[in-house]
Design a protein around this motif. Sequence first.
Motif, PDB file in Angstrom:
ATOM      1  N   ARG A  54       0.775  -1.337   0.051  1.00  0.00           N
ATOM      2  CA  ARG A  54      -0.082   0.027   0.007  1.00  0.00           C
ATOM      3  C   ARG A  54       0.901   1.264  -0.088  1.00  0.00           C
ATOM      4  N   THR A  55       0.933   2.068  -1.207  1.00  0.00           N
ATOM      5  CA  THR A  55       1.628   3.334  -1.145  1.00  0.00           C
ATOM      6  C   THR A  55       0.693   4.505  -0.840  1.00  0.00           C
ATOM      7  N   GLU A  56       1.537   5.536  -0.518  1.00  0.00           N
ATOM      8  CA  GLU A  56       0.947   6.815  -0.403  1.00  0.00           C
ATOM      9  C   GLU A  56       1.975   7.869  -0.933  1.00  0.00           C
ATOM     10  N   SER A  57       1.322   8.796  -1.469  1.00  0.00           N
ATOM     11  CA  SER A  57       2.232   9.840  -2.321  1.00  0.00           C
ATOM     12  C   SER A  57       1.422  11.190  -2.367  1.00  0.00           C
ATOM     13  N   HIS A  93      -2.638  10.337  -2.016  1.00  0.00           N
ATOM     14  CA  HIS A  93      -3.077   9.514  -3.184  1.00  0.00           C
ATOM     15  C   HIS A  93      -2.584   8.295  -2.845  1.00  0.00           C
ATOM     16  N   VAL A  94      -3.274   7.282  -2.589  1.00  0.00           N
ATOM     17  CA  VAL A  94      -3.135   5.695  -2.319  1.00  0.00           C
ATOM     18  C   VAL A  94      -3.428   4.733  -3.490  1.00  0.00           C
ATOM     19  N   PHE A 129       5.659   3.602   1.695  1.00  0.00           N
ATOM     20  CA  PHE A 129       5.093   2.319   1.724  1.00  0.00           C
ATOM     21  C   PHE A 129       4.325   1.923   3.016  1.00  0.00           C
ATOM     22  N   VAL A 130       3.035   2.403   2.989  1.00  0.00           N
ATOM     23  CA  VAL A 130       2.350   2.419   4.315  1.00  0.00           C
ATOM     24  C   VAL A 130       2.276   0.889   5.144  1.00  0.00           C
ATOM     25  N   SER A 131       2.206   0.210   4.162  1.00  0.00           N
ATOM     26  CA  SER A 131       1.829  -1.362   4.456  1.00  0.00           C
ATOM     27  C   SER A 131       2.464  -2.335   3.455  1.00  0.00           C
ATOM     28  N   VAL A 132       3.075  -3.565   3.928  1.00  0.00           N
ATOM     29  CA  VAL A 132       3.379  -4.589   3.084  1.00  0.00           C
ATOM     30  C   VAL A 132       2.940  -5.755   3.720  1.00  0.00           C
ATOM     31  N   GLU A 133       2.215  -6.324   2.848  1.00  0.00           N
ATOM     32  CA  GLU A 133       1.586  -7.788   3.533  1.00  0.00           C
ATOM     33  C   GLU A 133       1.657  -8.925   2.330  1.00  0.00           C
ATOM     34  N   SER A 134       1.845 -10.107   2.879  1.00  0.00           N
ATOM     35  CA  SER A 134       2.084 -11.288   1.867  1.00  0.00           C
ATOM     36  C   SER A 134       1.033 -12.353   2.034  1.00  0.00           C
ATOM     37  N   VAL A 135       0.707 -12.915   1.140  1.00  0.00           N
ATOM     38  CA  VAL A 135      -0.463 -13.938   0.907  1.00  0.00           C
ATOM     39  C   VAL A 135       0.209 -15.357   0.507  1.00  0.00           C
TER      40      VAL A 135
END
Length: 322
Positions: A54-57, A93-94, A129-135
């Motif tokens: 999840r990105t934010e700028s 902006h996400v 990078f607000v969050s990094v998640e793996s599946v």
Amino acid sequence: MRLKLIPESTSFDFFKRWKLWLGISAVMIIVGFASFALQGLNYGIDFRGGTTIRTESTTTIDVGAYRDALQPLELGDVSISEVFDPTFEEDQHVAMVRIQAQDDGEAISGDQIEEINRALDTVAPGIKFVSVESVGPKVSGELVQTAVIAVALAIGAVLIYIWLRFEWQFALGAVAALVHDVVLTIGVFSELQIKFDLAIIAALLTIVGYSLNDTVVVFDRVRENLRRYKKKPLAEVLNISINETLSRTMMTSVTTLLALVSLYVLGGDVIRGFVFAMIWGVIIGTYSSIFVASTILLWLGVKRDWTKPTNTTGNQFANIDA
């Protein structure tokens, strides 16, 4: 002057070449099964596992520029979508960047995350990078199982609904058409190796609903005409019913296709797979409502209170072939 795709009054014989139509469907189903057995589906991130960032700028998101920036990293299947929320600030902006599982592990490494950050920073300076998640593959396998159950339950519910509203012959005809549509849609995705993800499952369920609506309209007219034409053969009643609803069926399908084709051309890569499935589903759903569901109903026969049940295949089709 009103636009008419076909005349309001038609007299096509839809069962004159019933063997040809069912033969075409059978060949397409066999090809679809063969393709699925040989090369399977091109599963997307939802079913293969991967990493979601999840990105934010503060700069406006350009999905194409993001994709071009990540292309040299050779990360495989990458899905990028912008997130909209009324609570966001004007300069907030996400985006969601989804990257498939890599060959050497379930998630991308810390070094790869840094490379992705640097690459995106060239098109969106100061990106965070607000969050990094793996599946992992286990969760993805559960998603596949859940998706199959969802489609099966939808078709089962349709079987019960049509059975209660009409008769079991109508129910089997409608379900045969729905299974026909779902199998051919999955077959096309296997043959063309188009990415298959959760959005396509949503498209399959939508196709089931669209095809069912078309079939029920025809069957409702069949039921009315069975009461009206008590002495006519079932094949003739079916032909009359389909001809009477043909104008409505074609107008609905064509107007739906106009919107879908516009979305396919202008909607971008994010929804292109979903829209393609819908376009194919509308075409094949219209075909199956006319040629598959009605032919199955003719083959099974329909019990009339004023005459003996006609449940034999030979008697129904002997009059047509003659």
